[in-house]
Design a protein around this motif. Structure first.
Motif, mmCIF file in Angstrom:
data_model
loop_
_atom_site.group_PDB
_atom_site.id
_atom_site.type_symbol
_atom_site.label_atom_id
_atom_site.label_comp_id
_atom_site.label_asym_id
_atom_site.label_seq_id
_atom_site.Cartn_x
_atom_site.Cartn_y
_atom_site.Cartn_z
ATOM 1 N N MET A 320 6.357 16.407 -47.287
ATOM 2 C CA MET A 320 7.797 16.198 -47.358
ATOM 3 C C MET A 320 8.464 16.565 -46.037
ATOM 4 O O MET A 320 9.411 15.906 -45.600
ATOM 5 C CB MET A 320 8.391 17.017 -48.503
ATOM 6 N N ALA A 321 7.964 17.621 -45.392
ATOM 7 C CA ALA A 321 8.519 18.026 -44.096
ATOM 8 C C ALA A 321 8.238 16.970 -43.044
ATOM 9 O O ALA A 321 9.080 16.664 -42.195
ATOM 10 C CB ALA A 321 7.928 19.372 -43.683
ATOM 11 N N ALA A 322 7.027 16.361 -43.103
ATOM 12 C CA ALA A 322 6.666 15.350 -42.107
ATOM 13 C C ALA A 322 7.498 14.091 -42.266
ATOM 14 O O ALA A 322 7.906 13.462 -41.280
ATOM 15 C CB ALA A 322 5.182 15.014 -42.227
ATOM 16 N N SER A 323 7.784 13.716 -43.520
ATOM 17 C CA SER A 323 8.548 12.487 -43.744
ATOM 18 C C SER A 323 10.037 12.702 -43.593
ATOM 19 O O SER A 323 10.774 11.789 -43.240
ATOM 20 C CB SER A 323 8.254 11.937 -45.151
ATOM 21 N N GLY A 324 10.510 13.925 -43.850
ATOM 22 C CA GLY A 324 11.945 14.167 -43.809
ATOM 23 C C GLY A 324 12.398 14.992 -42.634
ATOM 24 O O GLY A 324 13.583 15.169 -42.414
ATOM 25 N N GLY A 325 11.459 15.527 -41.855
ATOM 26 C CA GLY A 325 11.842 16.391 -40.751
ATOM 27 C C GLY A 325 12.076 17.809 -41.210
ATOM 28 O O GLY A 325 12.251 18.075 -42.395
ATOM 29 N N ILE A 326 12.056 18.744 -40.259
ATOM 30 C CA ILE A 326 12.261 20.147 -40.572
ATOM 31 C C ILE A 326 13.493 20.646 -39.840
ATOM 32 O O ILE A 326 13.652 20.402 -38.643
ATOM 33 C CB ILE A 326 11.045 21.004 -40.147
ATOM 34 N N ILE A 327 14.380 21.307 -40.568
ATOM 35 C CA ILE A 327 15.508 21.991 -39.944
ATOM 36 C C ILE A 327 15.198 23.470 -39.980
ATOM 37 O O ILE A 327 15.278 24.103 -41.032
ATOM 38 C CB ILE A 327 16.827 21.712 -40.684
ATOM 39 N N PRO A 328 14.770 24.069 -38.877
ATOM 40 C CA PRO A 328 14.435 25.490 -38.911
ATOM 41 C C PRO A 328 15.679 26.321 -39.163
ATOM 42 O O PRO A 328 16.766 26.025 -38.652
ATOM 43 C CB PRO A 328 13.860 25.753 -37.514
ATOM 44 N N TRP A 329 15.510 27.368 -39.948
ATOM 45 C CA TRP A 329 16.638 28.222 -40.276
ATOM 46 C C TRP A 329 16.202 29.666 -40.106
ATOM 47 O O TRP A 329 15.325 30.137 -40.812
ATOM 48 C CB TRP A 329 17.106 27.974 -41.712
ATOM 49 N N VAL A 330 16.811 30.344 -39.149
ATOM 50 C CA VAL A 330 16.498 31.743 -38.887
ATOM 51 C C VAL A 330 17.690 32.575 -39.323
ATOM 52 O O VAL A 330 18.795 32.399 -38.816
ATOM 53 C CB VAL A 330 16.197 31.988 -37.390
ATOM 54 N N MET A 331 17.465 33.444 -40.282
ATOM 55 C CA MET A 331 18.554 34.214 -40.874
ATOM 56 C C MET A 331 19.091 35.261 -39.904
ATOM 57 O O MET A 331 18.334 35.985 -39.273
ATOM 58 C CB MET A 331 18.049 34.928 -42.130
ATOM 59 N N GLY A 332 20.407 35.316 -39.784
ATOM 60 C CA GLY A 332 21.052 36.426 -39.118
ATOM 61 C C GLY A 332 20.950 36.441 -37.613
ATOM 62 O O GLY A 332 21.143 37.464 -36.981
ATOM 63 N N THR A 333 20.649 35.314 -36.951
ATOM 64 C CA THR A 333 20.621 35.310 -35.499
ATOM 65 C C THR A 333 22.028 35.089 -34.967
ATOM 66 O O THR A 333 22.962 34.793 -35.701
ATOM 67 C CB THR A 333 19.711 34.182 -34.983
ATOM 68 N N ASP A 334 22.174 35.194 -33.644
ATOM 69 C CA ASP A 334 23.485 35.017 -33.038
ATOM 70 C C ASP A 334 23.959 33.565 -33.103
ATOM 71 O O ASP A 334 25.130 33.278 -32.840
ATOM 72 C CB ASP A 334 23.463 35.471 -31.574
ATOM 73 N N SER A 335 23.033 32.636 -33.460
ATOM 74 C CA SER A 335 23.427 31.230 -33.469
ATOM 75 C C SER A 335 24.291 30.882 -34.668
ATOM 76 O O SER A 335 24.963 29.859 -34.671
ATOM 77 C CB SER A 335 22.187 30.338 -33.467
#
Length: 448
Positions: A320-335
């Protein structure tokens, strides 16, 4: 295991004391709730007694006894027919009583010495009236279907944990927990199970005599997730529009959910076949797959899809990640700013992702994130801040119930590992004992 008959007699006596007359018209709400609990206890204890009787009827009606079988001597084909006829139920329900009774009755060693029940934790809960026949049957069937690679110790720990979690749950919520427990106990079995479900995926279409088109669909979890997510998002948006119209005083009576689902499906098909409508993408219509980064990299463990009860293997998550792409999510960073204090009134997308990771869905009923919104625990108008520790996922129904009926929400700890509690009003529980939010009530919690 002691007979539940004495306990049943006590429960019936307590029910008779609380209900001395025959009428409940205009019954005071608190008394009616108490009567419901007493009836529930008595019913579970009666099922426990019926299960013991059913097991012995089945034992004395074994096929090898031939004409000497108890059932045949009383004019019945077999034990389940005898029980169904005598108890006024179906043969399937009678078979369930035999199943529960057999799994919870004391056993004997080959030498004839007494031995514990095959499922002792379930047996104790059934005998005490805390676990009903149907819930016991569901747990027994899941545990008995586990392959030999799952150790007896792991099954015993799971039985103890599930028996505790099942108390006070309706059966659909228990089924969700059992699916997660099965994946936890036997992650190797997920991939072949998914292959079986993919093979069963089908849609049938036919016209009935009136000219209506009848659709019947069975979709495996991974490929059905986009369908379910999109339709639920469209229905949620429609419910919001109807609620807003009703608030302005020009709304119509709400339509049934099945009608809304049908119209949502029609809309999707109209778009695909060239409809010139240009609606914007719906909020909440994104399929969210959750797993740890380590599991995704190594190919181990399991994953879950928001709104889908059945966990999936990590291989499916990778596809599913390969077909839909991955949105990385890092909790609590400055971004991403996750706490806004009083600078913003509405919770951001980043904040909802963080709160969804913690709450899993509506903290009241467990509705999926797509049907829930982040609400301020302490209202904005009362000085509440737009921070993670002041936000909780609630569907519209639970939001109104909690705020209108005096429930409170308590968040214990920071971040996604915080525990969310619901505190009932004194009219329901004078002690206001905190109750765990749906994420912990409806998710399998392995025994410590």
């Amino acid at each position: 295991m002691s007979s539940p008959v004495a306990t049943l007699a006590e429960a019936v006596t307590a029910l008779g004391d609380a209900w001395p007359d025959g009428s409940l018209a205009g019954c005071e709400p608190g008394r009616l709730a108490s009567l419901t609990e007493l009836v529930g206890t008595a019913r579970r204890l009666l099922d426990a007694a019926a299960a013991q009787v059913a097991t012995e009827v089945a034992r004395q009606s074994r096929p090898e006894l031939g004409a000497e079988s108890l059932a045949k001597r009383h004019g019945h084909r077999n034990a389940t027919v005898m029980l169904a006829t005598t108890l006024g139920t179906s043969t399937a329900e009678a078979a369930k009583l035999v199943e529960v009774g057999d799994a919870t009755a004391p056993q004997a060693t080959p030498a004839g010495a007494p031995a514990p029940a095959r499922h002792p934790h379930i047996a104790a809960a059934v005998a005490s009236g805390t676990l009903g026949r149907d819930a016991a049957s569901m747990i027994i069937r899941m545990l008995d279907a586990l392959p030999h690679r799952v150790t007896p110790a792991a099954i015993d720990d799971a039985e103890r944990a599930l028996t505790g979690q099942a108390i006070g749950l309706e059966l659909h919520a228990l089924q969700k927990i059992l699916l997660h427990a099965e994946a936890h106990l036997d992650p190797e079995g997920l991939e072949p199970k998914e292959e079986e479900l993919r093979a069963l995926t089908a849609v049938t279409v036919r016209n009935d005599r009136s000219g209506m088109i009848i659709l019947n669909a069975k979709l495996d979890p991974a490929r059905g997730a986009p369908v379910l997510t999109l339709l639920e998002a469209m229905v949620t948006a429609e419910l919001g529009r109807e609620r807003d119209a009703a608030t302005r005083g020009n709304g119509l009576p709400p339509r049934p959910i099945p009608v809304m689902l049908a119209e949502a499906l029609i809309t999707v098909c109209e778009h695909y076949t060239g409809c010139d409508r240009t609606d914007q993408p719906l909020p909440g219509a994104t399929v969210i797959v959750r797993c740890t980064l380590d599991d995704l990299r190594t190919g181990t463990g399991t994953a879950t899809i928001d709104g889908i009860d059945q966990p999936i293997c990590i291989g499916t998550a990778r596809r599913m990640a390969a077909s839909g792409g991955i949105i990385p999510w890092v909790m609590g960073t400055d971004s991403e700013i996750l706490d806004w204090g009083r600078e913003k009134r509405l919770f951001t997308t980043a904040q909802k992702r963080a709160i969804t990771e913690r709450d899993g869905g509506c903290i009241g009923c467990g509705a999926p994130p797509g049907r829930s919104k982040v609400h301020h625990v302490t209202w904005w108008t009362h000085g509440g801040t737009t921070d993670l520790t002041n936000g909780a996922l609630l569907c519209d129904s639970c939001h109104h119930r909690i705020h209108d009926q005096g429930w409170d929400i308590h968040i214990d700890g920071p971040g996604i590992n915080a525990h969310v509690w619901l505190l009932p009003p004194p009219t329901i529980d004078p002690t206001r004992t905190p109750r765990p939010a749906a994420q912990r009530r409806f998710t399998y919690q392995p025994a410590a």
